[in-house]
Design a protein around this motif. Sequence first.
Motif, PDB file in Angstrom:
ATOM      1  N   ARG A 197     -36.646  37.378  68.723  1.00  0.00           N
ATOM      2  CA  ARG A 197     -37.590  36.889  69.621  1.00  0.00           C
ATOM      3  C   ARG A 197     -37.124  36.913  71.012  1.00  0.00           C
ATOM      4  O   ARG A 197     -35.881  36.709  71.227  1.00  0.00           O
ATOM      5  CB  ARG A 197     -37.968  35.485  69.010  1.00  0.00           C
ATOM      6  CG  ARG A 197     -38.960  34.753  69.893  1.00  0.00           C
ATOM      7  CD  ARG A 197     -39.003  33.383  69.662  1.00  0.00           C
ATOM      8  NE  ARG A 197     -39.338  33.128  68.118  1.00  0.00           N
ATOM      9  CZ  ARG A 197     -38.967  31.804  67.785  1.00  0.00           C
ATOM     10  NH1 ARG A 197     -38.423  30.982  68.424  1.00  0.00           N
ATOM     11  NH2 ARG A 197     -39.316  31.778  66.276  1.00  0.00           N
ATOM     12  N   ASP A 198     -37.983  37.482  71.883  1.00  0.00           N
ATOM     13  CA  ASP A 198     -37.728  37.686  73.134  1.00  0.00           C
ATOM     14  C   ASP A 198     -37.253  35.977  73.714  1.00  0.00           C
ATOM     15  O   ASP A 198     -37.928  35.022  73.256  1.00  0.00           O
ATOM     16  CB  ASP A 198     -38.866  37.996  74.142  1.00  0.00           C
ATOM     17  CG  ASP A 198     -39.100  39.571  73.920  1.00  0.00           C
ATOM     18  OD1 ASP A 198     -40.131  39.835  74.120  1.00  0.00           O
ATOM     19  OD2 ASP A 198     -38.013  40.125  73.444  1.00  0.00           O
TER      20      ASP A 198
ATOM     21  N   GLY B   9     -47.974  38.728  83.261  1.00  0.00           N
ATOM     22  CA  GLY B   9     -46.850  38.149  82.845  1.00  0.00           C
ATOM     23  C   GLY B   9     -47.370  36.900  82.231  1.00  0.00           C
ATOM     24  O   GLY B   9     -46.856  36.230  81.287  1.00  0.00           O
ATOM     25  N   VAL B  10     -48.288  36.120  82.862  1.00  0.00           N
ATOM     26  CA  VAL B  10     -49.037  35.022  82.448  1.00  0.00           C
ATOM     27  C   VAL B  10     -49.475  35.103  80.973  1.00  0.00           C
ATOM     28  O   VAL B  10     -49.167  34.339  79.996  1.00  0.00           O
ATOM     29  CB  VAL B  10     -50.126  34.341  83.294  1.00  0.00           C
ATOM     30  CG1 VAL B  10     -50.428  33.102  82.732  1.00  0.00           C
ATOM     31  CG2 VAL B  10     -49.231  34.026  84.575  1.00  0.00           C
TER      32      VAL B  10
ATOM     33  N   LEU C 242     -49.344  35.189  74.748  1.00  0.00           N
ATOM     34  CA  LEU C 242     -49.609  35.785  73.538  1.00  0.00           C
ATOM     35  C   LEU C 242     -48.274  35.626  72.717  1.00  0.00           C
ATOM     36  O   LEU C 242     -48.516  35.746  71.198  1.00  0.00           O
ATOM     37  CB  LEU C 242     -49.814  37.481  73.916  1.00  0.00           C
ATOM     38  CG  LEU C 242     -50.991  37.866  74.621  1.00  0.00           C
ATOM     39  CD1 LEU C 242     -51.258  39.424  74.872  1.00  0.00           C
ATOM     40  CD2 LEU C 242     -52.319  37.385  74.080  1.00  0.00           C
ATOM     41  N   GLN C 243     -47.184  35.433  73.159  1.00  0.00           N
ATOM     42  CA  GLN C 243     -46.105  35.109  72.393  1.00  0.00           C
ATOM     43  C   GLN C 243     -45.955  33.683  72.129  1.00  0.00           C
ATOM     44  O   GLN C 243     -44.963  33.363  71.582  1.00  0.00           O
ATOM     45  CB  GLN C 243     -44.934  35.870  73.199  1.00  0.00           C
ATOM     46  CG  GLN C 243     -44.791  37.262  73.559  1.00  0.00           C
ATOM     47  CD  GLN C 243     -43.564  37.450  74.229  1.00  0.00           C
ATOM     48  OE1 GLN C 243     -43.186  36.989  75.280  1.00  0.00           O
ATOM     49  NE2 GLN C 243     -42.961  38.883  73.770  1.00  0.00           N
ATOM     50  N   ASN C 244     -46.826  32.779  72.400  1.00  0.00           N
ATOM     51  CA  ASN C 244     -46.668  31.426  72.144  1.00  0.00           C
ATOM     52  C   ASN C 244     -47.569  31.346  70.851  1.00  0.00           C
ATOM     53  O   ASN C 244     -48.853  31.231  70.805  1.00  0.00           O
ATOM     54  CB  ASN C 244     -47.173  30.547  73.129  1.00  0.00           C
ATOM     55  CG  ASN C 244     -47.164  29.211  73.091  1.00  0.00           C
ATOM     56  OD1 ASN C 244     -47.355  28.657  72.090  1.00  0.00           O
ATOM     57  ND2 ASN C 244     -46.593  28.446  74.160  1.00  0.00           N
TER      58      ASN C 244
ATOM     59  N   TRP D 149     -50.428  28.378  71.426  1.00  0.00           N
ATOM     60  CA  TRP D 149     -51.379  28.798  71.976  1.00  0.00           C
ATOM     61  C   TRP D 149     -52.463  29.917  71.293  1.00  0.00           C
ATOM     62  O   TRP D 149     -53.739  29.704  71.284  1.00  0.00           O
ATOM     63  CB  TRP D 149     -51.067  29.518  73.367  1.00  0.00           C
ATOM     64  CG  TRP D 149     -52.004  29.439  74.357  1.00  0.00           C
ATOM     65  CD1 TRP D 149     -52.392  28.910  75.313  1.00  0.00           C
ATOM     66  CD2 TRP D 149     -52.843  31.055  74.455  1.00  0.00           C
ATOM     67  NE1 TRP D 149     -53.630  29.483  76.141  1.00  0.00           N
ATOM     68  CE2 TRP D 149     -53.922  30.658  75.602  1.00  0.00           C
ATOM     69  CE3 TRP D 149     -52.979  32.297  73.849  1.00  0.00           C
ATOM     70  CZ2 TRP D 149     -54.614  31.639  76.074  1.00  0.00           C
ATOM     71  CZ3 TRP D 149     -53.764  33.158  74.172  1.00  0.00           C
ATOM     72  CH2 TRP D 149     -54.688  32.727  75.345  1.00  0.00           C
ATOM     73  N   MET D 150     -51.981  31.008  70.477  1.00  0.00           N
ATOM     74  CA  MET D 150     -52.555  31.551  69.722  1.00  0.00           C
ATOM     75  C   MET D 150     -53.502  30.904  68.690  1.00  0.00           C
ATOM     76  O   MET D 150     -54.744  31.281  68.537  1.00  0.00           O
ATOM     77  CB  MET D 150     -51.895  32.756  69.222  1.00  0.00           C
ATOM     78  CG  MET D 150     -51.003  33.803  70.308  1.00  0.00           C
ATOM     79  SD  MET D 150     -52.402  34.596  71.023  1.00  0.00           S
ATOM     80  CE  MET D 150     -53.190  35.699  69.859  1.00  0.00           C
ATOM     81  N   ALA D 151     -52.761  30.038  68.089  1.00  0.00           N
ATOM     82  CA  ALA D 151     -53.430  29.085  67.003  1.00  0.00           C
ATOM     83  C   ALA D 151     -54.737  28.460  67.777  1.00  0.00           C
ATOM     84  O   ALA D 151     -55.715  28.486  67.227  1.00  0.00           O
ATOM     85  CB  ALA D 151     -52.699  28.100  66.461  1.00  0.00           C
TER      86      ALA D 151
END
Length: 685
Positions: free
Chosen positions: A530-531, A651-652, A657-659, A662-664
């Motif tokens: 994971r980044d 960047g935001v 997208l990697q959270n 937030w995606m849920a």
Amino acid sequence: MPGITVKHGQRLLKVLSQQQSTTPLSVLESRLGLSRRSIFYTIKQVNNQLSAYGLDEIENIRGAGYQLPSSAAHSLHQLDGSDQLAHDYIELFDNHFFFQALSQSDRRLLTMFALVSRSTTSLNQLSRYFSVSKTTVIKDLAALKSQWPAGVTVVNSNEGKSLQGNEDGQRRLIFTNFKRILTLCGSVVDLTPNNHYVSQLHLLERITGNSFTEDAINTLANFIKWEIERLRTDPNCTLDPTTSNNYSLIMTWATSFLGDLGIGNTGEARFLAEIVNTQAFQHVNRKNPLINQLRPVIQQMIRRFDEIAGVNLAAVAGQLVDNLTIHLVSTYYRARYRIDYHNPLLTQIKNDYRETFELTKASVAPFEQFTNSKLSDDEIALITVYFSGALHAVNLNTQKHDGVLVVCSSGIGTSQLLIAQLRNHYPTVNFLGPYNTFQFENTDFKHVKLILSTVALPTNRPDCKVVTVPVLPGPADWPQIDQQLKLANLIQASVSHKVSVTTLMDIVSNYARIVEPDKLEQALQDYVYRDNQPQVLPTNSTTNSHAQFCKQTVDWTSAIRFAFRDLISNGTVTDNYVERIIQLTKEHGDYMAIGNGVFLAHASANAGVNRLGFSYNYFTHPFNIEHSKKKLNFIVCIAPVDQEQHLKTLGVLLQCLQNDDWMAQLHRCQSQSEFAQVLQVGHLI
């Protein structure tokens, strides 16, 4: 072939010597146009003469046919190799015009050549020339009907078929295809240029101050040879005299050259003067009045290319003008005198330089206006090579250290997301770009050790591996990228990550019993690869951001057009920009679909962007791109003005997208207000 004086004997031996094995009697009948009885008689007489030379006779292999022993074929070739090639085009059609296993297009081209060159040609002769059936010959003739110039008709007689009308058009048709004809006939006719014709072409060079390429000299000398032979054997094909008051140096040369050969027709001199100007030059006399007219036109072309491509060729503009001027002199005359050019590399250039070709096509408008004619793709492909060479000279790749080239179709959206993750993941690796496909076509691969691309790229051009990767690499993708970087000697095993999943699994197994190893391995991969979460960025300051929530069922093209509705209405982008995105998707597939139902809709700024803007669009009914199984329901529209100003918002977006939380929240949205609230939480609006 020495001493073989039997009627049809040399033709019989030639047919047999061209075969790899036995030749059936039916093939000999077709190729020689003789009856079985005549063939039996010819074979008997030829065998008598072969025996007199002490050579092995033609053999009859029962059930298979006839063959000439290799020893006899070799001896005949050694005795007189000169008879293996025709010395002129008359001899070519009399004794040597036999071909096998030609492609359909090549066979039809040589059929055309035979019909124009000969006064009459029968179906039997064409069948024998190419070892095909009469049915195939008839189909070829029908296909050629649409290719004859206006005014040319095929006339049938007892002797065969002949062409009548528009002699000028017939010759131009042959001249257009003459290089290919020479290639096909090179094995059966001596193509050594006539010394007198070559010396006359060099005299023309001294008179005009222009210099032909060697290839142009060879083509012109052979074509003149064919043309002179044709005029001498068939007076009916002479061009009508012209009354033009053309006193140019080239016309004066052509008149004198033909006059020395006993041809005083002004129409013939005019035709010769026209075709010599259509061939490639390696040097052009700067005092030529055409040069002064061409140079400002070429300068307009370069400025147009700069504007459309978004590049600056000023540093090499002088050399590019000089090179294009020399090239476009012959292009100008081909356009003026209606001589088509067939570029054998057209398909390769259009494939390897697709973007550059299209940009060049849009940039030649000033030249097309100057010549009052539309350039063919074959001509544009040649000009493309000059622009590509200039781009190489500018050296788009300014990096001087070995690294990884990152590419997507536009170099703006998807590749920016990818390169941000790559740089975060591999801080010691030099990532170059991101480049769009146009820049990729014209870059210098000297310092490139690996290419990572979000779209499929030609793999036959650079000397390094091209790897297609997703925009948001997952746990299964990072180990593959690791491996490619190691193979390119850009990282070592200990550099990519401080710990490995395998090592962690071994440590855990020493202190605990692993009940579900697969799930544990996946969880560890998710953690290790994971980044690092970037710090929270400030609220996006872009005011031109929009949000739409769609509950209707739509297909993918309708969804994209719907998503850009607000940006079109306020003038941020044009309709052309949206259609360009759809076109890119059709060409490259679903590369803008970056995972988790997200589609990053974008193209280059010069496709129709007026100012910076974004639009976020959620669809309650997922859809998919044609030929793709990825379900999409979140379209992010990007209107970039360049390759920099939109990066802050990207960047935001990447952080969102990697959270997972937030995606849920995004996928639980049921209304416009809920959707807007999620975007606000993510600092996107």
